[in-house]
Design a protein around this motif. Structure first.
Motif, mmCIF file in Angstrom:
data_model
loop_
_atom_site.group_PDB
_atom_site.id
_atom_site.type_symbol
_atom_site.label_atom_id
_atom_site.label_comp_id
_atom_site.label_asym_id
_atom_site.label_seq_id
_atom_site.Cartn_x
_atom_site.Cartn_y
_atom_site.Cartn_z
ATOM 1 N N TYR A 1 0.824 -1.203 0.000
ATOM 2 C CA TYR A 1 0.000 0.000 0.000
ATOM 3 C C TYR A 1 0.858 1.253 0.000
ATOM 4 C CZ TYR A 1 -3.338 3.459 1.644
ATOM 5 O OH TYR A 1 -4.104 4.569 1.775
ATOM 6 N N ARG B 1 3.609 1.696 -1.374
ATOM 7 C CA ARG B 1 4.207 1.962 -2.678
ATOM 8 C C ARG B 1 3.196 2.353 -3.710
ATOM 9 N NH1 ARG B 1 7.480 -1.213 -0.056
ATOM 10 N NH2 ARG B 1 9.667 -0.762 -0.317
ATOM 11 N N ILE B 2 2.033 1.683 -3.714
ATOM 12 C CA ILE B 2 1.108 1.863 -4.828
ATOM 13 C C ILE B 2 -0.086 2.724 -4.443
ATOM 14 C CG2 ILE B 2 -0.224 0.548 -6.501
ATOM 15 C CD1 ILE B 2 1.696 -1.423 -6.477
ATOM 16 N N HIS B 3 -0.250 2.989 -3.144
ATOM 17 C CA HIS B 3 -1.359 3.800 -2.669
ATOM 18 C C HIS B 3 -2.707 3.213 -3.009
ATOM 19 C CE1 HIS B 3 1.145 7.057 -1.259
ATOM 20 N NE2 HIS B 3 1.905 6.761 -2.272
ATOM 21 N N SER B 4 -2.775 1.909 -3.049
ATOM 22 C CA SER B 4 -4.076 1.291 -3.262
ATOM 23 C C SER B 4 -4.023 -0.082 -2.647
ATOM 24 C CB SER B 4 -4.348 1.177 -4.753
ATOM 25 O OG SER B 4 -5.357 0.243 -4.970
ATOM 26 N N THR C 1 3.974 0.081 -11.972
ATOM 27 C CA THR C 1 4.845 -0.332 -10.879
ATOM 28 C C THR C 1 6.298 -0.172 -11.271
ATOM 29 O OG1 THR C 1 4.577 -2.571 -11.696
ATOM 30 C CG2 THR C 1 3.298 -1.955 -9.778
ATOM 31 N N ASN D 1 8.385 2.266 -10.990
ATOM 32 C CA ASN D 1 9.350 2.953 -10.131
ATOM 33 C C ASN D 1 9.059 2.692 -8.672
ATOM 34 O OD1 ASN D 1 7.085 4.494 -9.752
ATOM 35 N ND2 ASN D 1 8.200 6.404 -9.610
ATOM 36 N N LEU D 2 8.869 1.429 -8.296
ATOM 37 C CA LEU D 2 8.661 1.152 -6.884
ATOM 38 C C LEU D 2 9.955 1.365 -6.131
ATOM 39 C CD1 LEU D 2 6.534 -2.036 -6.773
ATOM 40 C CD2 LEU D 2 5.848 0.302 -6.534
ATOM 41 N N ASN D 3 9.818 1.914 -4.903
ATOM 42 C CA ASN D 3 11.002 1.994 -4.045
ATOM 43 C C ASN D 3 11.429 0.585 -3.688
ATOM 44 O OD1 ASN D 3 11.120 4.754 -3.817
ATOM 45 N ND2 ASN D 3 9.589 4.820 -2.221
ATOM 46 N N HIS E 1 -10.063 8.485 -1.193
ATOM 47 C CA HIS E 1 -9.194 7.520 -1.833
ATOM 48 C C HIS E 1 -9.932 6.878 -2.987
ATOM 49 C CE1 HIS E 1 -6.279 4.263 -2.181
ATOM 50 N NE2 HIS E 1 -7.329 3.557 -2.488
ATOM 51 N N MET F 1 16.561 7.127 -11.079
ATOM 52 C CA MET F 1 17.092 5.792 -11.384
ATOM 53 C C MET F 1 18.038 5.897 -12.553
ATOM 54 S SD MET F 1 13.568 3.745 -11.177
ATOM 55 C CE MET F 1 13.277 2.756 -9.777
ATOM 56 N N ARG G 1 5.672 9.154 -9.779
ATOM 57 C CA ARG G 1 4.414 8.448 -9.576
ATOM 58 C C ARG G 1 3.481 9.427 -8.910
ATOM 59 N NH1 ARG G 1 2.270 3.792 -8.125
ATOM 60 N NH2 ARG G 1 4.068 2.868 -9.123
#
Lengths: 460, 488
Positions: free
Chosen positions: A334, A336-339, A423, A425-427, B65, B255, B267
């Motif tokens: 969550y 990372r993706i906010h969902s 996805t 650019n996930l940390n 949300h 990156m 993002r």
């Protein structure tokens, strides 16, 4: 016990007086030290209990739960670090204070000597949890969730208060240590049935039993990560622990009264597992899986045989660690993706391989893979319920199958498959997250080597 | 400290949110009714089941949300919402929010278009999109059925498109028709004599070849499609919000690619939706943003930081969609072509079609590059009709010499200045923004196909039915134009 309670209370000044940049490291390290101190409770020289004082004792049933509670506090604090990053210092410290006060109440609840003290602390744990859910939850629905949580638990436990006071009046003492010795058979009458219902309902709602489980998915989904962790790992076990303690005085009414609840549990197990298969929200899936596992524990406690008590205790510890780990994993998604939707975070194995290892391990323990303690718990419960009634093996077996199905479904949807564009650019996984997962998983794996620590009071 | 912790005031106290605007009557009678309904609303919000903010009424704000936020509620945005909900594997899997600035659609390109659909393109993907749209429109009452709601009447007039070509353009037209036939469109070529036989009202001077679409071409009512999509999409659980997207809050990751160049991937994790006529805004936390803002897609893309960089690099590549104004004129001509007239596009670019059954005709002309009208407002220039549109029409259809202009309107064309074809798919640097914009006048007829393509991209990760990879954003950076062969 003071060696645990006073340091826990002193964690309050640690959070409030620490240098702002050091609150996380201070609270995490001190709570970890407290949990290491608590490991001494595992030393149970005989089948009887360790009596620390006139008010606190520990027992092969309560010491694993106690250690689980203490172990979870540093993990909860580590998990909350990210989502509290942007809050002002006062709010961060308030959040930590809520967690510490919850910890204090929980430690005292699991070691309480006397049932009224247990009840007061049982209710007191609701307040910090409610505050955490409604104040720091993510969505607008959290207010709704908090209300459901509060009122379900309160209404379930008010009859328990009345029953306990009546018992105190009639028996003279509600001390758990001496309860075994003044046991009288409850007469076969309507009033003892009512007494049974009053005593048990509180814990049924807390566990939760299938018919009263509506608050759980809401509370788990809307709570912030620490709230979800403590709810899944510890608060549900309060119900199991309380039921195990109180059924001592409720013989032989339990034999007759438990039937409808046993039916509800067996049916509810399969229902909630099937609901898991249809879930799209990751946290909701894990919440329903908690209901399903807890239904097994309720079956075990209501059957009341030595093997089932062993299974119940093992399952409680194992589920606490596994469920909490799954919530941490869902939270890392969550963040990372906010969902929370599973579909939107696919193919993570290629992007975050170490996290995929933790996902795999958590899913495997969730579906009770041998030789984990999850399997030991489930197996003992299954064997005990088979001896209680042969037909229950069909339902239990079906439940194991569906549990495996949804655990693997969750694993495959989030980890396997082609990663999506959004996805890219996930940390990468933080060290903090990897530590969190390993600190959940390592106890679980080590307990496989020595499960008799968690097999409870009826181990012979 | 405890009192502050107990204050249930919402998660982000630093955000300024003013109370919602209240319009109420001031007479005592009306006030009492208003008070009663307000009290009822408050009680309903306190009971379990509703969202509740104790300080003020937030029912007009979007949710805090949403998994997918679609910027723009025109036919493309609604089509993406529809297909997202239709292709999700479990019901309720994805939460979708459609943010539309103007619920009256007064400036939206969808409703101001003439509603034509044709397959006479040269790019194969365009033909496939239009073919799918035609089958969607024919079966619209199966796709967009809502329980207890009346079926849609799209008023689809399948009369076809007639494109005229001079000597110079005849070869292009022939090759175009070959491509169209390969894709499955039913188009026939006609010589001037055949034209005169079929359509006696045409003056075939200067016409060497004509292509006539025989099936799946014509025009329909875009309002009806829009309302049908809205109704269906709302029944599928998509949330609507009237507001304007003013800000994208994003997080960046620096990156390195395998060749060592540094890139910054962004993002978007929050969308600020501002309410109409007020400063109040709601931050909506989201996982995916879909840019379907039509003529204003370029502005929305700039909000996300697309195009902010040195020109010539991928960071500096803007979304080249800008609004262009196009006029549509409605005239009355009793001696006109009659009921069987298709939509005729002349060699000069002027076009017309029949409107209704009362001898009315719609038509217009795309002005050349140098004479583009100012897109600041939607005022109509009747002089343009007199000077530029009428003469070629009158020359092509002699009956149009005696026409009388009834009215006119102007609409925006989301013009893609790069190659006049749409942009579909994700952006390479802003990883969770998907485009469905820039179709330069063909958005309405390609909307169902494009919506499905974007939904497949979001849910599966690749195009499944129609491969729209030539339409990706990266072509602006790589310089690969997919342009229609224009017939002159």
């Amino acid at each position: 016990m003071l060696k645990i309670i006073v340091p826990t209370i002193m964690l309050f000044p640690v959070t409030w007086y620490s240098n702002n940049s050091k609150i996380w490291i201070n609270t995490t390290s001190y709570s970890l030290l407290i949990s290491f101190m608590g490991l001494s409770f595992l030393n149970q020289p005989n089948n009887n209990s360790n009596n620390f004082s006139m008010n606190f004792f520990s027992d092969p049933l309560s010491s694993p739960l106690l250690i689980l509670t203490m172990w979870l506090l540093p993990l909860m604090i580590m998990a909350s670090q990210y989502h509290l990053k942007k809050e002002p210092w006062l709010r961060k410290k308030s959040y930590l204070s809520m967690l510490i006060s919850l910890q204090m109440f929980l430690v005292m609840t699991f070691t309480a000597n006397e049932l009224i003290l247990f009840y007061i602390l049982f209710e007191a744990t609701l307040i910090p949890t409610l505050i955490i859910i409604t104040r720091w939850g993510n969505q607008t629905e959290r207010l709704n969730a908090g209300l459901y949580f509060l009122f379900y638990t309160l209404i379930g436990s008010l009859p328990l208060l009345v029953a306990l006071i009546h018992l105190q009046n009639s028996m003279g003492s509600l001390n758990l240590l001496t309860m075994n010795f003044w046991l009288k058979e409850l007469p076969n009458s309507w009033s003892s049935n009512l007494l049974w219902m009053a005593c048990i309902m509180a814990f049924m709602v807390k566990m939760p039993l299938y018919g009263f489980h509506l608050w759980l998915p809401k509370a788990h989904v809307e709570a912030p990560i620490a709230g979800s962790m403590v709810l899944a790992a510890v608060l549900l076990k309060l119900g199991g622990y309380g039921m195990m303690r109180i059924t001592i005085i409720l013989d032989p009414t339990t034999k007759a009264m438990a039937y409808p609840f046993l039916m509800l549990c067996l049916w509810g197990m399969i229902m909630t597992s099937s609901i898991c298969l249809r879930q799209t929200d990751l946290k909701s899936l894990i919440a329903y899986s908690s209901v399903s596992h807890m239904a097994l524990v309720i079956v075990a406690i209501l059957i009341q045989t030595p093997w089932s008590f062993m299974g119940a205790t093992a399952l409680m510890i194992a589920h606490g660690l596994t469920s909490s780990m799954l919530f941490c994993l869902a939270n890392s998604n969550y963040e990372r993706i906010h969902s929370r939707t599973m579909l939107l975070a696919r193919g993570l194995q290629t992007l975050l391989p170490l996290m995929a290892t933790w996902w795999l391990l958590a899913s495997l323990t969730n579906l009770a893979l041998p030789p984990s303690i999850n399997l030991i718990g489930e197996l003992f419960v299954m064997m005990a319920s088979f001896s209680w009634s042969n037909i229950s093996i069909i339902l239990m077996g079906l439940n194991m199958l569906i549990t495996a199905l949804y655990s693997l479904y969750m694993l495959i949807t989030t980890q396997r498959g082609k990663p999506t564009f959004h996805t890219h650019n996930l940390n990468p996984s933080f060290t903090r997250e990897n530590t969190l997962m390993s600190m959940h998983m390592l106890p679980l794996l080590f307990l496989t080597l020595n499960p008799k620590t968690i097999l409870g009071p009826t181990l012979c | 400290m405890l009192r502050r912790a107990l204050r249930l005031g919402g998660g982000r106290g630093l955000v300024t949110r003013g109370p919602g605007s209240r319009g109420g009557g001031s007479t005592p009678g009306k006030d009492w009714d208003g008070k009663v309904s307000e009290i009822k609303k408050k009680i309903q919000s306190i009971l379990p089941g509703g969202a509740w903010n104790p300080l003020y009424d937030t029912s007009h704000l979007p949710p805090e949300h949403s998994d997918v936020v679609i910027v723009g509620g025109g036919v493309l945005g609604l089509s993406v919402a529809y297909w997202l909900k239709k292709l999700e594997k479990r019901r309720g899997a994805i939460r979708v929010l459609v943010v539309e600035r103007d619920h009256t659609y007064s400036q939206a390109s969808t409703v101001l278009s003439i509603g034509g659909i044709h397959q006479q393109f040269s790019v194969p993907e365009n033909i496939q999109l239009s073919l799918f749209s035609a089958s969607f429109l024919r079966n619209i009452n199966e796709y967009l059925a809502v329980v207890d709601a009346p079926p849609l009447d799209l008023q689809f007039n399948p009369l076809g498109y007639l494109l005229l070509a001079s000597e110079k353009g005849a070869a292009t037209m022939e090759s175009n028709v070959r491509v169209q036939r390969q894709e499955g469109a039913k188009v026939c070529l006609m010589s001037p004599e055949q034209l005169r036989n079929k359509f006696p009202w045409i003056n075939t001077e200067g016409v060497a070849l004509a292509s006539y679409g025989m099936e799946n071409e014509g025009w329909f009512d875009p309002w009806c499609l829009l309302q049908g999509l809205r109704r269906k999409v709302q029944s599928m659980g998509v949330l609507f919000c009237q507001g304007e997207v003013t800000r994208f809050v994003s997080s960046s990751n620096h990156m390195k690619t395998t060749s060592g160049t540094e890139v910054t991937l962004k993002r978007i994790y929050e969308v600020h939706v501002k309410m109409d006529h007020s400063l109040e805004y709601q931050p909506v936390e989201c996982a995916i943003v879909i840019n379907a803002a039509g003529a204003w897609s370029g502005q929305v893309a700039e909000l996300a930081g697309i195009g902010k960089g040195p020109p010539g690099t991928l960071q500096g590549t803007r979304l080249p969609v800008e609004p262009r104004k196009r006029y549509v004129y409605l005239w009355h001509c009793p001696q006109g072509p009659g009921l069987e007239a298709p939509l005729v596009t002349d060699i000069s670019g002027a076009y017309f079609r029949r409107e209704g059954l009362g001898n009315n005709y719609l038509g217009g002309l795309s002005p050349p590059e140098e004479e583009e009208p100012d897109p600041g407002n939607l005022e109509v220039d009747y002089g343009f009709f007199q000077d530029k549109v009428w003469p070629p029409l009158a020359q092509r259809v002699p009956a149009f010499e005696t026409l009388k202009v009834r009215s006119a309107w102007a609409g925006y064309n989301d013009y893609n200045t790069f190659d006049q074809n749409g942009v579909v798919g994700p952006h390479p640097l802003v990883v969770n923004m998907y485009f469905a914009a820039g179709f330069s006048g063909h958005g309405l007829q390609q909307a169902p196909g494009v919506g499905r393509a974007v939904a497949e991209m979001v849910l599966e990760g690749h195009f499944q039915t129609i491969d729209l990879s030539p339409f990706l954003f990266s072509r602006f950076y790589l310089g690969e134009k997919i342009q229609e062969q224009v017939i002159i």
